[in-house]
Design a protein around this motif. Structure first.
Motif, PDB file in Angstrom:
ATOM      1  N   ASP A 164       0.800  -1.223   0.000  1.00 45.54           N
ATOM      2  CA  ASP A 164       0.000   0.000   0.000  1.00 45.54           C
ATOM      3  C   ASP A 164       0.836   1.277   0.000  1.00 45.54           C
ATOM      4  O   ASP A 164       0.457   2.281  -0.611  1.00 45.54           O
ATOM      5  CB  ASP A 164      -0.920   0.028   1.233  1.00 45.54           C
ATOM      6  CG  ASP A 164      -1.949  -1.085   1.224  1.00 45.54           C
ATOM      7  OD1 ASP A 164      -2.284  -1.565   0.126  1.00 45.54           O
ATOM      8  OD2 ASP A 164      -2.410  -1.472   2.310  1.00 45.54           O
ATOM      9  N   PHE A 165       1.946   1.256   0.747  1.00 49.23           N
ATOM     10  CA  PHE A 165       2.770   2.463   0.937  1.00 49.23           C
ATOM     11  C   PHE A 165       4.247   2.099   0.798  1.00 49.23           C
ATOM     12  O   PHE A 165       5.011   2.178   1.758  1.00 49.23           O
ATOM     13  CB  PHE A 165       2.514   3.069   2.324  1.00 49.23           C
ATOM     14  CG  PHE A 165       1.057   3.331   2.628  1.00 49.23           C
ATOM     15  CD1 PHE A 165       0.426   4.449   2.117  1.00 49.23           C
ATOM     16  CD2 PHE A 165       0.326   2.450   3.406  1.00 49.23           C
ATOM     17  CE1 PHE A 165      -0.916   4.694   2.395  1.00 49.23           C
ATOM     18  CE2 PHE A 165      -1.009   2.681   3.696  1.00 49.23           C
ATOM     19  CZ  PHE A 165      -1.637   3.806   3.181  1.00 49.23           C
ATOM     20  N   PRO A 166       4.688   1.660  -0.396  1.00 55.71           N
ATOM     21  CA  PRO A 166       6.034   1.091  -0.552  1.00 55.71           C
ATOM     22  C   PRO A 166       7.182   2.033  -0.179  1.00 55.71           C
ATOM     23  O   PRO A 166       8.260   1.572   0.170  1.00 55.71           O
ATOM     24  CB  PRO A 166       6.090   0.705  -2.032  1.00 55.71           C
ATOM     25  CG  PRO A 166       5.001   1.489  -2.692  1.00 55.71           C
ATOM     26  CD  PRO A 166       3.935   1.633  -1.660  1.00 55.71           C
ATOM     27  N   TYR A 185      -8.622   9.563   6.540  1.00 58.02           N
ATOM     28  CA  TYR A 185      -9.594   8.474   6.648  1.00 58.02           C
ATOM     29  C   TYR A 185      -9.785   7.820   5.280  1.00 58.02           C
ATOM     30  O   TYR A 185      -9.775   6.596   5.148  1.00 58.02           O
ATOM     31  CB  TYR A 185     -10.905   9.054   7.165  1.00 58.02           C
ATOM     32  CG  TYR A 185     -11.957   8.057   7.583  1.00 58.02           C
ATOM     33  CD1 TYR A 185     -11.752   7.196   8.651  1.00 58.02           C
ATOM     34  CD2 TYR A 185     -13.188   8.014   6.926  1.00 58.02           C
ATOM     35  CE1 TYR A 185     -12.729   6.307   9.054  1.00 58.02           C
ATOM     36  CE2 TYR A 185     -14.178   7.134   7.322  1.00 58.02           C
ATOM     37  CZ  TYR A 185     -13.948   6.284   8.379  1.00 58.02           C
ATOM     38  OH  TYR A 185     -14.928   5.407   8.771  1.00 58.02           O
ATOM     39  N   ALA A 186      -9.890   8.639   4.265  1.00 54.35           N
ATOM     40  CA  ALA A 186     -10.049   8.120   2.903  1.00 54.35           C
ATOM     41  C   ALA A 186      -8.810   7.356   2.453  1.00 54.35           C
ATOM     42  O   ALA A 186      -8.903   6.336   1.764  1.00 54.35           O
ATOM     43  CB  ALA A 186     -10.344   9.267   1.950  1.00 54.35           C
ATOM     44  N   ALA A 187      -7.633   7.834   2.849  1.00 51.73           N
ATOM     45  CA  ALA A 187      -6.380   7.213   2.409  1.00 51.73           C
ATOM     46  C   ALA A 187      -6.082   5.906   3.131  1.00 51.73           C
ATOM     47  O   ALA A 187      -5.547   4.968   2.538  1.00 51.73           O
ATOM     48  CB  ALA A 187      -5.230   8.194   2.621  1.00 51.73           C
ATOM     49  N   TRP A 230     -12.464   1.366  -3.644  1.00 50.09           N
ATOM     50  CA  TRP A 230     -13.362   2.289  -4.327  1.00 50.09           C
ATOM     51  C   TRP A 230     -14.733   1.622  -4.400  1.00 50.09           C
ATOM     52  O   TRP A 230     -14.892   0.481  -4.010  1.00 50.09           O
ATOM     53  CB  TRP A 230     -12.827   2.636  -5.714  1.00 50.09           C
ATOM     54  CG  TRP A 230     -13.382   3.935  -6.262  1.00 50.09           C
ATOM     55  CD1 TRP A 230     -14.186   4.099  -7.347  1.00 50.09           C
ATOM     56  CD2 TRP A 230     -13.170   5.235  -5.713  1.00 50.09           C
ATOM     57  NE1 TRP A 230     -14.486   5.424  -7.513  1.00 50.09           N
ATOM     58  CE2 TRP A 230     -13.885   6.151  -6.522  1.00 50.09           C
ATOM     59  CE3 TRP A 230     -12.474   5.717  -4.618  1.00 50.09           C
ATOM     60  CZ2 TRP A 230     -13.914   7.514  -6.274  1.00 50.09           C
ATOM     61  CZ3 TRP A 230     -12.491   7.074  -4.360  1.00 50.09           C
ATOM     62  CH2 TRP A 230     -13.210   7.953  -5.188  1.00 50.09           C
ATOM     63  N   GLY A 231     -15.720   2.342  -4.846  1.00 48.29           N
ATOM     64  CA  GLY A 231     -17.024   1.723  -5.033  1.00 48.29           C
ATOM     65  C   GLY A 231     -18.035   2.078  -3.965  1.00 48.29           C
ATOM     66  O   GLY A 231     -17.785   2.896  -3.076  1.00 48.29           O
ATOM     67  N   ALA A 232     -19.199   1.421  -4.029  1.00 51.42           N
ATOM     68  CA  ALA A 232     -20.355   1.791  -3.212  1.00 51.42           C
ATOM     69  C   ALA A 232     -20.107   1.609  -1.717  1.00 51.42           C
ATOM     70  O   ALA A 232     -20.481   2.467  -0.909  1.00 51.42           O
ATOM     71  CB  ALA A 232     -21.574   0.977  -3.643  1.00 51.42           C
ATOM     72  N   GLU A 233     -19.485   0.479  -1.326  1.00 58.57           N
ATOM     73  CA  GLU A 233     -19.284   0.237   0.104  1.00 58.57           C
ATOM     74  C   GLU A 233     -18.335   1.271   0.704  1.00 58.57           C
ATOM     75  O   GLU A 233     -18.604   1.858   1.761  1.00 58.57           O
ATOM     76  CB  GLU A 233     -18.744  -1.177   0.341  1.00 58.57           C
ATOM     77  CG  GLU A 233     -18.656  -1.502   1.836  1.00 58.57           C
ATOM     78  CD  GLU A 233     -18.097  -2.897   2.102  1.00 58.57           C
ATOM     79  OE1 GLU A 233     -18.345  -3.417   3.198  1.00 58.57           O
ATOM     80  OE2 GLU A 233     -17.401  -3.443   1.215  1.00 58.57           O
ATOM     81  N   PHE A 234     -17.220   1.506   0.016  1.00 55.38           N
ATOM     82  CA  PHE A 234     -16.260   2.512   0.470  1.00 55.38           C
ATOM     83  C   PHE A 234     -16.940   3.880   0.569  1.00 55.38           C
ATOM     84  O   PHE A 234     -16.797   4.601   1.559  1.00 55.38           O
ATOM     85  CB  PHE A 234     -15.077   2.556  -0.498  1.00 55.38           C
ATOM     86  CG  PHE A 234     -14.062   3.629  -0.197  1.00 55.38           C
ATOM     87  CD1 PHE A 234     -13.120   3.444   0.803  1.00 55.38           C
ATOM     88  CD2 PHE A 234     -14.054   4.822  -0.905  1.00 55.38           C
ATOM     89  CE1 PHE A 234     -12.178   4.432   1.097  1.00 55.38           C
ATOM     90  CE2 PHE A 234     -13.121   5.810  -0.630  1.00 55.38           C
ATOM     91  CZ  PHE A 234     -12.181   5.609   0.377  1.00 55.38           C
ATOM     92  N   PRO A 286      -3.101  -2.431   9.025  1.00 53.61           N
ATOM     93  CA  PRO A 286      -2.170  -1.545   9.734  1.00 53.61           C
ATOM     94  C   PRO A 286      -1.716  -0.373   8.875  1.00 53.61           C
ATOM     95  O   PRO A 286      -1.510  -0.507   7.673  1.00 53.61           O
ATOM     96  CB  PRO A 286      -0.995  -2.477  10.061  1.00 53.61           C
ATOM     97  CG  PRO A 286      -1.584  -3.850  10.060  1.00 53.61           C
ATOM     98  CD  PRO A 286      -2.653  -3.828   9.008  1.00 53.61           C
ATOM     99  N   TYR A 287      -1.571   0.778   9.511  1.00 53.76           N
ATOM    100  CA  TYR A 287      -1.045   1.974   8.848  1.00 53.76           C
ATOM    101  C   TYR A 287       0.484   1.937   8.893  1.00 53.76           C
ATOM    102  O   TYR A 287       1.066   1.200   9.687  1.00 53.76           O
ATOM    103  CB  TYR A 287      -1.485   3.246   9.574  1.00 53.76           C
ATOM    104  CG  TYR A 287      -2.941   3.361   9.935  1.00 53.76           C
ATOM    105  CD1 TYR A 287      -3.947   2.958   9.059  1.00 53.76           C
ATOM    106  CD2 TYR A 287      -3.311   3.894  11.166  1.00 53.76           C
ATOM    107  CE1 TYR A 287      -5.282   3.090   9.401  1.00 53.76           C
ATOM    108  CE2 TYR A 287      -4.656   4.026  11.518  1.00 53.76           C
ATOM    109  CZ  TYR A 287      -5.637   3.621  10.633  1.00 53.76           C
ATOM    110  OH  TYR A 287      -6.960   3.743  10.987  1.00 53.76           O
ATOM    111  N   PRO A 288       1.148   2.795   8.113  1.00 50.43           N
ATOM    112  CA  PRO A 288       2.589   3.009   8.341  1.00 50.43           C
ATOM    113  C   PRO A 288       2.796   3.436   9.794  1.00 50.43           C
ATOM    114  O   PRO A 288       2.112   4.322  10.296  1.00 50.43           O
ATOM    115  CB  PRO A 288       2.938   4.135   7.363  1.00 50.43           C
ATOM    116  CG  PRO A 288       1.912   3.992   6.265  1.00 50.43           C
ATOM    117  CD  PRO A 288       0.653   3.567   6.964  1.00 50.43           C
ATOM    118  N   SER A 289       3.705   2.775  10.472  1.00 51.81           N
ATOM    119  CA  SER A 289       3.754   2.893  11.925  1.00 51.81           C
ATOM    120  C   SER A 289       4.555   4.088  12.417  1.00 51.81           C
ATOM    121  O   SER A 289       5.556   4.477  11.821  1.00 51.81           O
ATOM    122  CB  SER A 289       4.361   1.623  12.522  1.00 51.81           C
ATOM    123  OG  SER A 289       4.298   1.659  13.923  1.00 51.81           O
TER     124      SER A 289
END
Length: 523
Positions: free
Chosen positions: A78-80, A357-359, A366-370, A450-453
């Motif tokens: 996700d965040f290389p 929050y979006a990121a 993407w899409g309806a659920e998101f 998990p996010y970048p820590s």
């Protein structure tokens, strides 16, 4: 303005980094009458210059130099180029942290003894105990103004906390509070109380949250002994014929290479930059990197077992109002292997502004659920899991010689795989978190990866034996007697608690040790 000390002045202590470890250490040494040069890679901001806009603030404070990632962790996909969300600025990540200030538990300093052998882990006991740390924890809590210590009242609970409290207490949890926070609940230390405006991650414009930027650094400067050099990017530590650190080479704000002589060198660049610097400082005497005869420099990288759970309710929550980390459930922080894993975890409220929050919600989704989750942002409550992450020798920082930074230096590569214990803990925490929100009446809940820590630990760990780690119980390198590790890199294991209080406590202890060594002419 010129430097306070001459480049050839070899009586100074040079500290690399100005965050929780480096900034605290600098002040503690200056208060003892010791001359200090702090080399900080970032710029100096202030509460007045902080930006209360997520992306602009991220660009202002975050460490955005090129990095690479590898391993099976989701962040690598996700965040290389962003393995960690840490800061490149005076005050380091204390400008961005949430303020949670928790002591480690007694058994966490003896994790190998307590948990036994865990297959695939390089788990080891710390060479110090809770009893050794208690007086320094007490001093750190007083210095930082930690709520619920020293008679300081706790912070008020916002809606995010009230929902957590409701659900957790319905499940029978007992240790639920607004936490021990290094955020002023009342005016203290010449700083105002928290005004609950919710931009903790973007730098506290009220200066209510403790940060070395406006506590330790100015107090050190007031002694007349601190030489703070900003935008000074260190590239190498040099040593003399005896193998003692003798100078620090860095690029100044004009990109010009400088060399500062040193009596003592303390590295506090975070658990990615600290081992990177030692590895870049290889020489004929230290062929595998400075202080790396054990081969442990860069190894045992830990980032805490994390993940988030959010819940949507039928009425507005406005989780972003109030402190970012507004409350905690500590009942699961115990060691109870009947749950299917060793060690424990904390559940801490978190809120992200709508841009982040979006990121971070489900990167790439993407899409309806998101879209439906974004539509219900104002009705959402959230929490973050912080759990003990087991050290593994293969989780490590290495030099990526294929990629270069703006100074032509090899960038750090961060390799990380989850341990099966981490996965079991995360899954248990996900289930308990969802149960808390369902008990509080949530309409639906969802997990985020998990996010970048911000919690980056290990990579230059403390050890009793020189073969097992990089530094001793004072953070002093086993191989280099006047070189110290002064940040979270020295952690032998990660524990379940947020690390900043322990980093600050170790810095206070290390300053005392350095002063004693210097007075005895051992440094």
């Amino acid at each position: 303005m010129g430097n306070k000390y001459d480049y050839k002045d070899d009586s100074v202590v040079v500290i690399i980094g100005s965050g929780a470890g480096g900034g605290t250490l600098a002040n503690e040494l200056c208060q003892k009458g010791i001359k200090v040069v702090v080399l900080e890679a970032g710029k100096r901001e202030s509460p007045s210059s902080f930006i209360q806009d997520e992306w602009k603030s991220f660009d202002q404070l975050a460490w955005l130099d090129n990095r690479t990632t590898s391993g099976s962790w989701r962040v690598s996909r996700d965040f290389p180029n962003l393995p960690a969300w840490i800061c490149k600025t005076v005050g380091g990540t204390t400008t961005h942290w949430a303020g949670a200030s928790l002591r480690f538990q007694e058994h966490e300093f003896k994790a190998r003894t307590t948990y036994g052998e865990v297959k695939g882990s390089s788990l080891m006991d710390w060479p110090i105990s809770l009893a050794d740390m208690e007086p320094y924890y007490a001093r750190a809590e007083s210095k930082m103004g930690v709520t619920r210590t020293n008679g300081i009242p706790g912070l008020p609970g916002n809606n995010n906390f009230k929902i957590l409290y409701d659900g957790a207490t319905k499940l029978g949890y007992k240790e639920v509070s607004t936490g021990r926070m290094a955020i002023n609940s009342e005016a203290r230390d010449g700083r105002a109380p928290c005004i609950q405006q919710g931009f903790c991650f973007q730098g506290c414009k009220a200066a209510a949250k403790w940060s070395t930027l406006y506590t330790e650094i100015p107090k050190a400067e007031a002694t007349g002994l601190l030489d703070l050099r900003v935008q000074s990017h260190v590239s190498r530590i040099e040593h003399d014929a005896q193998g003692k650190a003798s100078a620090v080479v860095y690029f100044d704000q004009d990109g010009k290479e400088q060399r500062q002589a040193a009596r003592v060198v303390c590295v506090a660049g975070n658990s990615i930059e600290t081992p990177r610097l030692l590895l870049m400082s290889e020489s004929g005497k230290f062929k595998d990197g400075l202080a790396n005869s054990s081969g442990q420099v860069g190894r045992n990288y830990m980032r805490h077992t994390t993940g988030s759970v959010y819940a949507v309710f039928d009425k507005p929550v406005h989780m972003y109002r109030g402190t970012t980390m507004a409350g905690i459930v500590q009942d699961e922080a115990k060691h109870d292997p009947s749950r299917g894993f060793v060690g424990g975890y904390e559940l801490e409220t978190i809120s992200l502004g709508i841009a982040f929050y979006a990121a971070f919600l489900d990167p790439g989704a993407w899409g309806a659920e998101f879209a439906s989750y974004m539509d219900d942002y104002d009705k959402t409550a959230g929490l973050w899991i912080v759990g003990e992450d087991l050290p593994q020798a293969r989780n490590r920082i290495t030099l990526n010689t294929e990629a270069k930074d703006q100074f032509g230096l090899p960038v750090p590569n961060v390799y990380y795989d989850d341990h099966p214990n981490d996965k079991a803990m995360r899954n248990h925490a996900f289930e308990r978190s969802k149960a808390i929100y369902e008990a509080a009446g949530a309409q639906r809940t969802f997990e985020t990866p998990p996010y970048p820590s911000t919690h980056n630990l290990g990579t230059c760990r403390m050890s009793l034996k020189a073969d097992d780690g990089v530094c001793d119980k004072y953070g002093r390198a086993h191989d280099v007697p006047n070189l110290f590790i002064s940040d979270g890199s020295q952690f032998t294991s990660s524990a379940a608690e947020n690390p900043t209080l322990t980093i600050v406590s170790l810095a206070i202890r290390q300053a005392e040790s350095i002063a004693n060594f210097m007075s005895r002419k051992e440094l």
